[in-house]
Design a protein around this motif. Structure first.
Motif, PDB file in Angstrom:
ATOM      1  N   ASP A 226       0.850  -1.210   0.000  1.00  0.00           N
ATOM      2  CA  ASP A 226       0.000   0.000   0.000  1.00  0.00           C
ATOM      3  C   ASP A 226       0.872   1.242   0.000  1.00  0.00           C
ATOM      4  N   THR A 227       1.871   1.242   0.880  1.00  0.00           N
ATOM      5  CA  THR A 227       2.738   2.423   1.023  1.00  0.00           C
ATOM      6  C   THR A 227       3.510   2.672  -0.270  1.00  0.00           C
ATOM      7  N   GLN A 228       4.009   1.576  -0.853  1.00  0.00           N
ATOM      8  CA  GLN A 228       4.760   1.702  -2.110  1.00  0.00           C
ATOM      9  C   GLN A 228       3.878   2.319  -3.206  1.00  0.00           C
TER      10      GLN A 228
ATOM     11  N   ALA B  12       1.189   4.114  -2.866  1.00  0.00           N
ATOM     12  CA  ALA B  12       0.834   5.511  -2.571  1.00  0.00           C
ATOM     13  C   ALA B  12       1.964   6.446  -3.001  1.00  0.00           C
ATOM     14  N   PHE B  13       3.199   6.101  -2.700  1.00  0.00           N
ATOM     15  CA  PHE B  13       4.311   6.984  -3.088  1.00  0.00           C
ATOM     16  C   PHE B  13       4.573   6.922  -4.596  1.00  0.00           C
ATOM     17  N   ASP B  14       4.380   5.751  -5.204  1.00  0.00           N
ATOM     18  CA  ASP B  14       4.478   5.680  -6.673  1.00  0.00           C
ATOM     19  C   ASP B  14       3.516   6.694  -7.306  1.00  0.00           C
TER      20      ASP B  14
ATOM     21  N   SER C 255       5.914  19.905  -5.306  1.00  0.00           N
ATOM     22  CA  SER C 255       5.106  20.269  -4.141  1.00  0.00           C
ATOM     23  C   SER C 255       6.000  20.529  -2.924  1.00  0.00           C
ATOM     24  N   ASN C 256       7.112  19.825  -2.834  1.00  0.00           N
ATOM     25  CA  ASN C 256       8.062  20.059  -1.729  1.00  0.00           C
ATOM     26  C   ASN C 256       8.767  21.394  -1.894  1.00  0.00           C
ATOM     27  N   ALA C 257       9.239  21.651  -3.125  1.00  0.00           N
ATOM     28  CA  ALA C 257      10.027  22.864  -3.367  1.00  0.00           C
ATOM     29  C   ALA C 257       9.172  24.116  -3.179  1.00  0.00           C
TER      30      ALA C 257
ATOM     31  N   MET D 235      12.848  22.698   6.777  1.00  0.00           N
ATOM     32  CA  MET D 235      13.160  21.424   7.444  1.00  0.00           C
ATOM     33  C   MET D 235      14.304  20.715   6.714  1.00  0.00           C
ATOM     34  N   ARG D 236      14.233  20.731   5.389  1.00  0.00           N
ATOM     35  CA  ARG D 236      15.273  20.072   4.590  1.00  0.00           C
ATOM     36  C   ARG D 236      16.631  20.743   4.819  1.00  0.00           C
ATOM     37  N   ARG D 237      16.613  22.074   4.857  1.00  0.00           N
ATOM     38  CA  ARG D 237      17.867  22.814   5.060  1.00  0.00           C
ATOM     39  C   ARG D 237      18.515  22.388   6.380  1.00  0.00           C
TER      40      ARG D 237
ATOM     41  N   LEU E 110      18.309   7.048   3.074  1.00  0.00           N
ATOM     42  CA  LEU E 110      17.264   6.047   3.300  1.00  0.00           C
ATOM     43  C   LEU E 110      15.893   6.650   2.972  1.00  0.00           C
ATOM     44  N   GLY E 111      15.280   6.208   1.891  1.00  0.00           N
ATOM     45  CA  GLY E 111      13.982   6.770   1.495  1.00  0.00           C
ATOM     46  C   GLY E 111      14.209   8.106   0.812  1.00  0.00           C
ATOM     47  N   CYS E 112      14.909   8.074  -0.320  1.00  0.00           N
ATOM     48  CA  CYS E 112      15.425   9.310  -0.953  1.00  0.00           C
ATOM     49  C   CYS E 112      14.338  10.134  -1.622  1.00  0.00           C
TER      50      CYS E 112
ATOM     51  N   ILE F  34      18.468   5.095  -1.690  1.00  0.00           N
ATOM     52  CA  ILE F  34      17.534   3.973  -1.852  1.00  0.00           C
ATOM     53  C   ILE F  34      16.107   4.439  -1.588  1.00  0.00           C
ATOM     54  N   ASP F  35      15.163   3.795  -2.234  1.00  0.00           N
ATOM     55  CA  ASP F  35      13.750   4.070  -1.946  1.00  0.00           C
ATOM     56  C   ASP F  35      12.926   2.841  -2.308  1.00  0.00           C
ATOM     57  N   TRP F  36      11.839   2.657  -1.569  1.00  0.00           N
ATOM     58  CA  TRP F  36      10.935   1.523  -1.752  1.00  0.00           C
ATOM     59  C   TRP F  36       9.992   1.734  -2.926  1.00  0.00           C
ATOM     60  N   SER F  37       9.837   2.989  -3.359  1.00  0.00           N
ATOM     61  CA  SER F  37       8.954   3.299  -4.491  1.00  0.00           C
ATOM     62  C   SER F  37       9.781   3.359  -5.770  1.00  0.00           C
TER      63      SER F  37
ATOM     64  N   ASN G 101      15.387  11.671   5.519  1.00  0.00           N
ATOM     65  CA  ASN G 101      14.751  12.978   5.677  1.00  0.00           C
ATOM     66  C   ASN G 101      13.240  12.892   5.490  1.00  0.00           C
ATOM     67  N   LEU G 102      12.521  13.486   6.412  1.00  0.00           N
ATOM     68  CA  LEU G 102      11.071  13.679   6.293  1.00  0.00           C
ATOM     69  C   LEU G 102      10.267  12.380   6.338  1.00  0.00           C
ATOM     70  N   GLY G 103      10.689  11.462   7.213  1.00  0.00           N
ATOM     71  CA  GLY G 103       9.766  10.403   7.598  1.00  0.00           C
ATOM     72  C   GLY G 103       9.842   9.017   7.009  1.00  0.00           C
ATOM     73  N   PRO G 104      10.816   8.672   6.130  1.00  0.00           N
ATOM     74  CA  PRO G 104      10.831   7.275   5.661  1.00  0.00           C
ATOM     75  C   PRO G 104      10.911   6.261   6.806  1.00  0.00           C
ATOM     76  N   LEU G 105      11.583   6.611   7.890  1.00  0.00           N
ATOM     77  CA  LEU G 105      11.696   5.638   8.994  1.00  0.00           C
ATOM     78  C   LEU G 105      10.364   5.444   9.722  1.00  0.00           C
ATOM     79  N   ASN G 106       9.393   6.338   9.468  1.00  0.00           N
ATOM     80  CA  ASN G 106       8.053   6.121  10.022  1.00  0.00           C
ATOM     81  C   ASN G 106       7.287   5.060   9.229  1.00  0.00           C
ATOM     82  N   CYS G 107       7.829   4.644   8.080  1.00  0.00           N
ATOM     83  CA  CYS G 107       7.093   3.723   7.197  1.00  0.00           C
ATOM     84  C   CYS G 107       7.627   2.295   7.245  1.00  0.00           C
ATOM     85  N   VAL G 108       8.666   2.022   8.024  1.00  0.00           N
ATOM     86  CA  VAL G 108       9.214   0.658   8.026  1.00  0.00           C
ATOM     87  C   VAL G 108       8.354  -0.243   8.914  1.00  0.00           C
TER      88      VAL G 108
HETATM   89  C1  LIG Z   1       7.921  11.839   2.773  1.00  0.00           C
HETATM   90  S1  LIG Z   1       8.910  11.084   1.552  1.00  0.00           S
HETATM   91  C2  LIG Z   1      10.499  11.789   1.858  1.00  0.00           C
HETATM   92  C3  LIG Z   1      11.418  11.645   0.689  1.00  0.00           C
HETATM   93  C4  LIG Z   1      12.807  12.267   0.806  1.00  0.00           C
HETATM   94  N1  LIG Z   1      13.559  11.741   1.913  1.00  0.00           N
HETATM   95  C5  LIG Z   1      12.723  13.762   0.878  1.00  0.00           C
HETATM   96  O1  LIG Z   1      13.220  14.336   1.858  1.00  0.00           O
HETATM   97  O2  LIG Z   1      12.190  14.376  -0.061  1.00  0.00           O
HETATM   98  C6  LIG Z   1       9.079   9.428   2.179  1.00  0.00           C
HETATM   99  C7  LIG Z   1       9.828   8.511   1.229  1.00  0.00           C
HETATM  100  O3  LIG Z   1      10.083   7.290   1.921  1.00  0.00           O
HETATM  101  C8  LIG Z   1       9.917   6.233   1.008  1.00  0.00           C
HETATM  102  N2  LIG Z   1       9.650   4.993   1.757  1.00  0.00           N
HETATM  103  C9  LIG Z   1       8.502   4.630   2.382  1.00  0.00           C
HETATM  104  N3  LIG Z   1       8.657   3.421   2.953  1.00  0.00           N
HETATM  105  C10 LIG Z   1       9.927   3.028   2.695  1.00  0.00           C
HETATM  106  C11 LIG Z   1      10.679   1.871   3.008  1.00  0.00           C
HETATM  107  N4  LIG Z   1      10.146   0.876   3.722  1.00  0.00           N
HETATM  108  N5  LIG Z   1      11.958   1.792   2.578  1.00  0.00           N
HETATM  109  C12 LIG Z   1      12.498   2.810   1.845  1.00  0.00           C
HETATM  110  N6  LIG Z   1      11.823   3.905   1.492  1.00  0.00           N
HETATM  111  C13 LIG Z   1      10.552   4.037   1.924  1.00  0.00           C
HETATM  112  C14 LIG Z   1       8.764   6.666   0.118  1.00  0.00           C
HETATM  113  O4  LIG Z   1       8.714   5.956  -1.094  1.00  0.00           O
HETATM  114  C15 LIG Z   1       9.068   8.157  -0.032  1.00  0.00           C
HETATM  115  O5  LIG Z   1       9.877   8.375  -1.153  1.00  0.00           O
END
Ligand SMILES: C[S@@+](CC[C@H](N)C(=O)[O-])C[C@H]1O[C@@H](n2cnc3c(N)ncnc32)[C@H](O)[C@@H]1O
Length: 287
Positions: free
Chosen positions: A26-28, A30-32, A41-43, A51-53, A72-74, A93-96, A140-147
């Motif tokens: 599902d997560t993959q 959604a990000f795809d 939208s980020n820029a 936050m990115r800075r 991690l989650g680029c 690396i990214d899951w999407s 950056n910005l939450g990929p670790l919230n998705c593992v």
């Molecule tokens: C909110 S975005 C942040 C992207 C990037 N770090 C940035 O700062 O623009 C979260 C990213 O985490 C990736 N992601 C989600 N679950 C992941 C996983 N289990 N492993 C790697 N990447 C993941 C998503 O595909 C998405 O690209």
């Protein structure tokens, strides 16, 4: 009787794996679905840019130029381009797969292919990369919230970062004062409680679902300490400044937001304040 119990346990284990795999899918998806528009939208969002800075400043402050960084989650690769331009060698690396494609195109446009490798890989699959090969990891910005398991992710990341290397992580937190105020004013108690769930929750993203686990800085730190890290620094991101999704409110109150941003700059790392916020930014060092 014992055999029945073992069979039940096997079935429960299979079900847990199926639920985990479905959540990852599902997560993959959604990000795809948002990958092509994500960078724009980020820029266009000043809060996200700020936050990115901050995250990038922590990376460049802790890792000498030329260092090897694992992102991690680029996403669409904004940090990878910035870090490569600053002289780092980056593995992104990214899951999407769609996000990976966006990063590849971006890095090719910038002619930085010699400094950035991009892999379609989930954080949960990091054992496919060689051990101890990075001076730092950043997320950056939450990929670790998705593992699916933060403890497994911490162990895998710990194995990839060399001793003395750092992890710089910006993570979605539990206690976001603006969000609490917003949903309390609207009387939306269900939405207000979302970040306090003990398990991962389905968060809507453009018609898809991102399964998200929220952490306090303390919960996050304890998990990484168990994997051999110690905390170097912690600060709140979005404690006085409203979260990025309140961008229209922020635009209408630009001078107030500028003052709040200055306040957050000054006191965002103070004890008592740094544990709040839309995100938190933590730097940890591998023993
Ligand atoms: C909110 S975005 C942040 C992207 C990037 N770090 C940035 O700062 O623009 C979260 C990213 O985490 C990736 N992601 C989600 N679950 C992941 C996983 N289990 N492993 C790697 N990447 C993941 C998503 O595909 C998405 O690209």
């Amino acid at each position: 009787m014992r055999q029945v119990r073992v069979l039940d346990e096997d079935r429960m284990e299979e079900r847990a794996v199926a639920v985990r795999d479905q959540a990852l899918l599902d997560t993959q998806r959604a990000f795809d679905g948002v990958a092509s528009a994500y960078d724009r939208s980020n820029a266009d969002n000043p809060t996200l840019c700020e936050m990115r800075r901050r995250t990038l400043a922590e990376v460049t402050g802790h890792v000498p130029a030329g260092g090897r960084i694992l992102d991690l989650g680029c996403g669409p690769g904004a940090d990878d381009e910035a870090l490569a331009r600053a002289g780092y060698r980056v593995t992104a690396i990214d899951w999407s797969s769609a996000m990976v494609e966006e990063t590849r195109k971006r890095i090719a446009r910038a002619r930085l292919q010699d400094r950035v490798d991009v892999h379609h890989l989930g954080i949960q699959e990091l054992d496919r990369l060689p051990p101890s090969s990075f001076d730092a990891a950043c997320s950056n910005l939450g990929p670790l919230n998705c593992v699916p398991s933060l403890a497994d992710a911490a162990r895998l990341i710990g194995d990839r970062v060399r001793p003395g290397g750092v992890l710089v992580a910006s993570v979605i937190g539990r206690i976001c004062p603006w969000e609490l105020a917003l949903y309390a004013c609207r009387g939306n108690w269900v939405r207000l409680r979302v970040r306090f769930a003990r398990h991962s929750v389905p968060v809507p993203l453009a018609g898809g679902t991102v399964w998200t686990s929220y952490y306090t800085p303390g919960e996050f730190e304890r998990t990484f300490v168990a994997a051999g890290f110690t905390r170097v620094s912690l600060r709140a991101l979005g404690v006085f400044v409203p979260p990025p999704y309140m961008d229209r409110f922020a635009a209408r109150h630009a001078s107030l937001i500028a003052r709040l941003r200055r306040l957050e700059d000054r006191v965002g790392a103070w004890p008592g304040i740094r544990v709040w916020g839309d995100h938190f930014l933590m730097v940890l060092r591998k023993a």
